[in-house]
Scaffold this motif. Structure first.
Motif, PDB file in Angstrom:
ATOM      1  N   MET A 131       0.852  -1.202  -0.042  1.00  0.00           N
ATOM      2  CA  MET A 131      -0.122  -0.036  -0.013  1.00  0.00           C
ATOM      3  C   MET A 131       0.794   1.211   0.091  1.00  0.00           C
ATOM      4  O   MET A 131       0.622   2.180  -0.684  1.00  0.00           O
ATOM      5  CB  MET A 131      -0.991   0.013   1.168  1.00  0.00           C
ATOM      6  CG  MET A 131      -2.005  -0.885   0.986  1.00  0.00           C
ATOM      7  SD  MET A 131      -3.332  -0.295  -0.334  1.00  0.00           S
ATOM      8  CE  MET A 131      -4.419  -1.524  -0.499  1.00  0.00           C
ATOM      9  N   ASP A 132       2.132   1.395   0.793  1.00  0.00           N
ATOM     10  CA  ASP A 132       2.708   2.367   0.734  1.00  0.00           C
ATOM     11  C   ASP A 132       3.409   2.644  -0.861  1.00  0.00           C
ATOM     12  O   ASP A 132       3.112   3.836  -1.296  1.00  0.00           O
ATOM     13  CB  ASP A 132       4.014   2.265   1.745  1.00  0.00           C
ATOM     14  CG  ASP A 132       4.724   3.205   2.031  1.00  0.00           C
ATOM     15  OD1 ASP A 132       4.347   4.343   2.193  1.00  0.00           O
ATOM     16  OD2 ASP A 132       6.139   3.232   1.628  1.00  0.00           O
ATOM     17  N   ALA A 133       3.788   1.680  -1.427  1.00  0.00           N
ATOM     18  CA  ALA A 133       4.225   1.852  -2.887  1.00  0.00           C
ATOM     19  C   ALA A 133       2.884   2.258  -3.718  1.00  0.00           C
ATOM     20  O   ALA A 133       3.258   3.315  -4.441  1.00  0.00           O
ATOM     21  CB  ALA A 133       4.756   0.654  -3.301  1.00  0.00           C
ATOM     22  N   ALA A 134       1.714   1.944  -3.604  1.00  0.00           N
ATOM     23  CA  ALA A 134       0.577   2.266  -4.189  1.00  0.00           C
ATOM     24  C   ALA A 134       0.326   3.501  -3.996  1.00  0.00           C
ATOM     25  O   ALA A 134      -0.004   4.358  -5.021  1.00  0.00           O
ATOM     26  CB  ALA A 134      -0.428   1.182  -3.831  1.00  0.00           C
ATOM     27  N   LEU A 135       0.191   4.040  -2.837  1.00  0.00           N
ATOM     28  CA  LEU A 135       0.028   5.497  -2.663  1.00  0.00           C
ATOM     29  C   LEU A 135       0.960   6.464  -3.139  1.00  0.00           C
ATOM     30  O   LEU A 135       0.681   7.375  -3.511  1.00  0.00           O
ATOM     31  CB  LEU A 135      -0.097   5.594  -1.012  1.00  0.00           C
ATOM     32  CG  LEU A 135      -1.276   5.137  -0.403  1.00  0.00           C
ATOM     33  CD1 LEU A 135      -1.647   4.957   1.034  1.00  0.00           C
ATOM     34  CD2 LEU A 135      -2.515   5.468  -1.130  1.00  0.00           C
ATOM     35  N   LYS A 136       2.426   5.878  -3.100  1.00  0.00           N
ATOM     36  CA  LYS A 136       3.303   6.723  -3.565  1.00  0.00           C
ATOM     37  C   LYS A 136       3.201   6.784  -5.263  1.00  0.00           C
ATOM     38  O   LYS A 136       3.517   7.987  -5.801  1.00  0.00           O
ATOM     39  CB  LYS A 136       4.872   6.131  -3.324  1.00  0.00           C
ATOM     40  CG  LYS A 136       5.364   6.637  -1.905  1.00  0.00           C
ATOM     41  CD  LYS A 136       6.452   5.936  -1.473  1.00  0.00           C
ATOM     42  CE  LYS A 136       6.980   6.245  -0.098  1.00  0.00           C
ATOM     43  NZ  LYS A 136       8.171   5.527   0.163  1.00  0.00           N
ATOM     44  N   ILE A 137       2.834   5.820  -5.862  1.00  0.00           N
ATOM     45  CA  ILE A 137       2.522   5.941  -7.158  1.00  0.00           C
ATOM     46  C   ILE A 137       1.447   6.758  -7.428  1.00  0.00           C
ATOM     47  O   ILE A 137       1.518   7.655  -8.417  1.00  0.00           O
ATOM     48  CB  ILE A 137       2.225   4.536  -7.877  1.00  0.00           C
ATOM     49  CG1 ILE A 137       3.579   3.434  -7.760  1.00  0.00           C
ATOM     50  CG2 ILE A 137       1.678   4.490  -9.118  1.00  0.00           C
ATOM     51  CD1 ILE A 137       3.453   2.274  -8.091  1.00  0.00           C
ATOM     52  N   GLY A 138       0.224   6.678  -6.636  1.00  0.00           N
ATOM     53  CA  GLY A 138      -0.805   7.707  -6.862  1.00  0.00           C
ATOM     54  C   GLY A 138      -0.366   9.130  -6.797  1.00  0.00           C
ATOM     55  O   GLY A 138      -0.887   9.935  -7.471  1.00  0.00           O
ATOM     56  N   ALA A 139       0.398   9.489  -5.825  1.00  0.00           N
ATOM     57  CA  ALA A 139       0.844  10.785  -5.652  1.00  0.00           C
ATOM     58  C   ALA A 139       1.763  11.224  -6.731  1.00  0.00           C
ATOM     59  O   ALA A 139       1.584  12.383  -7.023  1.00  0.00           O
ATOM     60  CB  ALA A 139       1.728  10.760  -4.191  1.00  0.00           C
ATOM     61  N   ALA A 140       2.564  10.448  -7.144  1.00  0.00           N
ATOM     62  CA  ALA A 140       3.425  10.656  -8.209  1.00  0.00           C
ATOM     63  C   ALA A 140       2.713  11.128  -9.563  1.00  0.00           C
ATOM     64  O   ALA A 140       3.110  11.958 -10.340  1.00  0.00           O
ATOM     65  CB  ALA A 140       4.604   9.592  -8.416  1.00  0.00           C
TER      66      ALA A 140
END
Length: 89
Positions: A58-67
């Protein structure tokens, strides 16, 4: 469509249900963005020792979403449901 079935017209089929492609179709921009994040996380899966998928990072997923400039409040609401579907599949 060639057979003229109700499902092809967006109507319920013989079992009274919509075609799964229509029933589960992405509708909103936010749903499409969440799907985009989920697809981007295919390499960020959490696996059980047996090798079965138990979720996404989820941390990686949210970072992708933010990017990608997506609304993280919405993504964080929709992503667990998408993750659940991924795990059950």
């Amino acid at each position: 469509r060639d057979d003229g079935l109700p499902c092809a017209r967006g109507e319920p089929g013989a079992d009274g249900r919509l075609c799964p492609y229509r029933e589960h179709a992405l509708i909103s921009v936010q749903e499409h963005e969440t799907w985009d994040v989920l697809l981007a996380c295919q390499g960020q899966l959490r696996l059980a020792p047996s090798g079965h998928v138990i979720g996404i990072d989820m941390d990686a997923a949210l970072k992708i979403g933010a990017a990608r400039g997506y609304d993280l409040a919405v993504i964080s609401e929709l992503l667990p449901g998408a993750e659940s579907g991924l795990v059950s599949a």
